[in-house]
Design an enzyme around this catalytic site. Structure first.
Site, PDB file in Angstrom:
ATOM      1  N   ARG B 266      39.649  58.854  41.304  1.00 34.94           N
ATOM      2  CA  ARG B 266      39.486  57.912  42.411  1.00 34.94           C
ATOM      3  C   ARG B 266      40.451  58.315  43.519  1.00 34.94           C
ATOM      4  NH1 ARG B 266      42.149  52.732  41.103  1.00 34.94           N
ATOM      5  NH2 ARG B 266      43.604  53.319  42.750  1.00 34.94           N
ATOM      6  N   HIS B 270      41.960  51.362  44.853  1.00 39.61           N
ATOM      7  CA  HIS B 270      40.947  50.691  44.013  1.00 39.61           C
ATOM      8  C   HIS B 270      39.912  49.985  44.890  1.00 39.61           C
ATOM      9  CE1 HIS B 270      39.052  47.966  41.198  1.00 39.61           C
ATOM     10  NE2 HIS B 270      39.562  46.928  41.825  1.00 39.61           N
ATOM     11  N   TYR B 279      51.714  52.867  43.052  1.00 40.92           N
ATOM     12  CA  TYR B 279      51.743  53.234  41.633  1.00 40.92           C
ATOM     13  C   TYR B 279      51.389  54.688  41.329  1.00 40.92           C
ATOM     14  CZ  TYR B 279      46.873  51.821  42.430  1.00 40.92           C
ATOM     15  OH  TYR B 279      45.609  51.677  42.940  1.00 40.92           O
TER      16      TYR B 279
END
Lengths: 329, 370
Positions: B266, B270, B279
């Site tokens: 990805r 998100h 993160y």
């Protein structure tokens, strides 16, 4: 016309509709060779074969989800959950998917499914077998919730539930499964899924209930009759959508109302009915609407369940309060 | 050691098959399947991925400018959706999570529907009649709960003796849920025609896939259930298409369900409401860009099939114009009627709720939020 217990009427309705409509299938845990833990599906495997009488792995989320998948393809699944406490894993599937597919695809997909389960206590069953789940399901949009109270209505309402184009949660009164028998004609006639039944007519007070509590409510009405009080008894039968018209018409006639439910008191259907009476029927009431209900406790295990489940004396106690406030003329 | 006990039975030993044809540089690493030797087919896959990437970029831009709600970008994962869309048959059923827009597009969903959905309008999931997508399921936001629906759909196919297949896709995070296991396990019990596709994009919001499972792969979760399981390079559209085609053929021919793990990445947050810099490192993302599915197919097309810079410019112009057209169609869509919130709730609205519908109609439209 056969004299049947409620569980036999369920069995008859399933067999009758499966014979009539090849798209009807039943699924659940131990429903095949075993005939279901309460024997609701006994004989169906031999009559209709293992393709249509589907013994599932032991996974309740799967049972509900599989019913959803089947129903989107035009199959009409009747899923059995063995005991009411095991309905909880299905809640996610029902509220997030079954009740929503029609709406969130604007009618492209739909879920004409039935989830059947025993509901309520009183049979000395183990933990998680005796809960009353109608409140949980009745507050979900896009669903019908049905609680039959006698064999003939169980037969006709289950036929209606299977034929209904939307999801129906069908909560059967566990302790009435074999409590009494009644003539049931296998006439294939469905009962309406949006109407209360006037169980008996009366003029002094309206007693409203559904499911297993109807039995105690009828006994309470018998007792009141001995005392010269004429109780009109309404079997709500379909809790969602709720037919307030019938209840309001009755209360307009009697001016008094007691509602009897086994589910915990707070936020239950009795509260919804009482609120509707306050909104639309206040001027015909001679006394406050009172509720008889289970307590706001965890459903007790067998030794204590009779301390929880309302009974005739608890119903009569509330009825007497009503007549103390508004004595019969 | 229990294996010394004569009663011990070895039922399985496994290796995880991994299919890759094009490496990150676009070099051919294995003999190509027939479809991938056809220049026109390769160009079509390249075109699809490029169109979807341009759409994705436009969708994020719409969100950033307050014209779209929270949007889940598919950046870097275009190959998986493309492979799904190219391998399912028109009468098969696709049960998506929410990120494989190429699959939706190839099955006939106008991409403005995707914008409608993320823009907060249920009509987005009203896929058009007469297209394969009309039988497909809508996006599913609750993680993994849609996967067991595939079991019911596939059982219906089996009941009706139809040779149709259902494909359910999910992310790596979804494999942590019981719904996933109930689905894959029961599908094999009945040997149903299902393909379960895990689009392993390495991140479930902020958690890396190593925090979803202690197993080396997601594909091996198939083996305990008796299913076929394998991995493919999810950034190699040829590999993903080939592995999915084999799984679909296996399902269609009575070979039962498969679990395919497409290993991808990805590249975006998100959703537009997420900030992945919290993160994961920029170095990791930079390295992942080198494995991008579009970049490697382009390199292959340039090296083997005469793809020119002029072709590239023309395609990018077309993709940008197409994305703009989609955005305009979305923005020009008149709002739905207020009564619509009641009109598909039941087959026929019960009389008990008619007054609520009347009230909303009488109040008139109140607008709403993007």
């Amino acid at each position: 016309m056969a004299n049947l217990a409620l569980i036999e009427a369920i069995n008859l309705a399933l067999a009758s509709e499966m014979a009539r409509d090849p798209d009807v299938v039943v699924l659940g845990e131990d429903i095949g060779r075993n005939g279901g833990v309460f024997r609701a599906t006994v004989g169906l495997l031999d009559k209709f074969g293992a393709d249509r009488v589907i013994d599932t792995p032991l996974a309740e989320t799967l049972v509900a989800a599989m019913a959803i998948g089947l129903s989107t393809q035009g199959i009409k699944p009747v899923a059995e959950i063995q005991f009411s406490g095991f309905l909880y894993p299905c809640v996610d599937q029902v509220v997030n998917h079954a009740t929503r597919y029609r709406n969130r695809t604007r009618g492209r997909l739909s879920c004409p499914l039935v989830i059947r389960a025993p509901n309520g206590g009183g049979i000395h069953a183990p933990e998680h077998h005796s809960e009353s789940l109608e409140t949980t399901f009745a507050q979900m949009p896009g669903i019908r919730v049905v609680c039959p109270s006698n064999p003939a209505r169980a037969y006709g309402l289950l036929l209606a539930a299977i034929r209904d184009p939307d999801p129906v949660v069908f909560l059967e009164p566990t302790r009435c499964y074999r409590l009494f028998k009644q003539p049931v004609e296998d006439n294939g006639e469905a009962l309406p899924l949006d109407t209360c039944f006037i169980d008996r007519e009366g003029s002094d007070i309206t007693l409203v209930s559904w499911g297993a509590m109807m039995h105690d409510t009828r006994l309470a009405a018998d007792k009141l009759a001995e005392e010269g009080i004429s109780a009109e008894v309404i079997d709500v039968a379909t809790l969602k959508p709720l037919d307030m018209d019938t209840i309001l018409a009755s209360v307009a006639k009697t001016g008094r109302c007691v509602i009897v439910q086994e589910a915990p008191r707070a936020y239950g259907p009795a509260s919804e009915i009482a609120a509707n009476l306050a909104e639309h029927g206040l001027l015909s009431l001679f006394a406050p609407v009172l509720r008889v209900s289970g307590y706001d406790t965890v459903m007790p295990l067998a030794k204590q369940e009779l301390n929880y489940i309302p009974d005739v004396s608890r119903i009569l106690r509330e009825v007497r309060k009503v007549f103390e406030i508004a004595p019969k003329a | 050691m229990t294996s010394e006990n004569p009663a011990t039975t070895q039922v399985a030993a496994f290796a995880i098959g991994y299919t890759q044809y094009l490496d990150a540089e676009g070099h051919v690493r294995a003999p190509l399947p027939a479809f991938a030797r056809d220049a026109a087919a390769l160009r079509e896959m390249y075109r699809t991925m490029t169109m979807v990437r341009a759409f994705d970029r436009k969708a994020v831009a719409l969100q950033r400018t307050g014209q779209l709600g929270t949007y889940a970008a598919c950046l870097g994962q275009e190959a998986v959706g493309t492979a799904i869309g190219l391998t399912l048959r028109h009468d098969d059923v696709y049960i998506p999570a929410y990120r494989e827009y190429a699959a939706n597009m190839l099955r006939g969903v106008p991409l403005q529907n995707v914008l409608l959905y993320w823009g907060g309008d249920e009509r987005g999931m009203q896929f058009p009649e007469g297209t394969p997508s009309h039988n497909d399921f809508p996006f599913s936001v609750p993680i993994a709960t849609h996967i067991p629906h595939a079991v019911g759909v596939a059982y219906a196919f089996k009941l009706r003796k139809q040779d149709r297949v259902v494909l359910a896709s999910c992310g790596d995070g979804a494999t942590s849920k019981g719904d996933f296991y109930e689905a894959i396990s029961s599908a094999k019990v009945w040997n149903l025609p299902v393909v379960f596709l895990v689009s392993n994009n390495q991140w479930a919001i902020s958690l890396p896939s190593s925090r979803q499972t202690g197993a080396q792969t997601f594909a091996q979760k198939a083996f305990a259930g008796g299913l076929h399981g394998e991995q493919c390079d999810g950034n190699d559209v040829i590999a993903t298409r080939e592995v999915l085609a084999r799984a679909i053929e296996r399902a269609r021919s009575g070979g039962g369900p498969s679990l395919i793990e497409a290993v991808t990445y990805r590249l975006h947050d998100h959703t537009t409401a997420d900030d992945a810099r919290r993160y994961r490192s920029e170095d990791e993302v930079k390295a992942a860009w080198e494995r991008c599915p579009i970049k490697r197919l382009k390199a292959h097309l340039v090296a083997q099939h005469g793809w020119s810079e002029a072709d590239e410019v023309a395609l990018n112009d077309e993709a940008t114009a197409n994305a703009e057209k989609i955005a305009q169609a979305f923005l020009a869509m008149p709002p739905d009627q207020p009564s619509a919130i009641f009109d598909s709730l039941y087959a026929k609205l019960p009389r008990q709720y008619e007054w609520q519908r009347d009230e909303v109609v009488a109040a008139g439209p109140k607008g709403g939020h993007h």
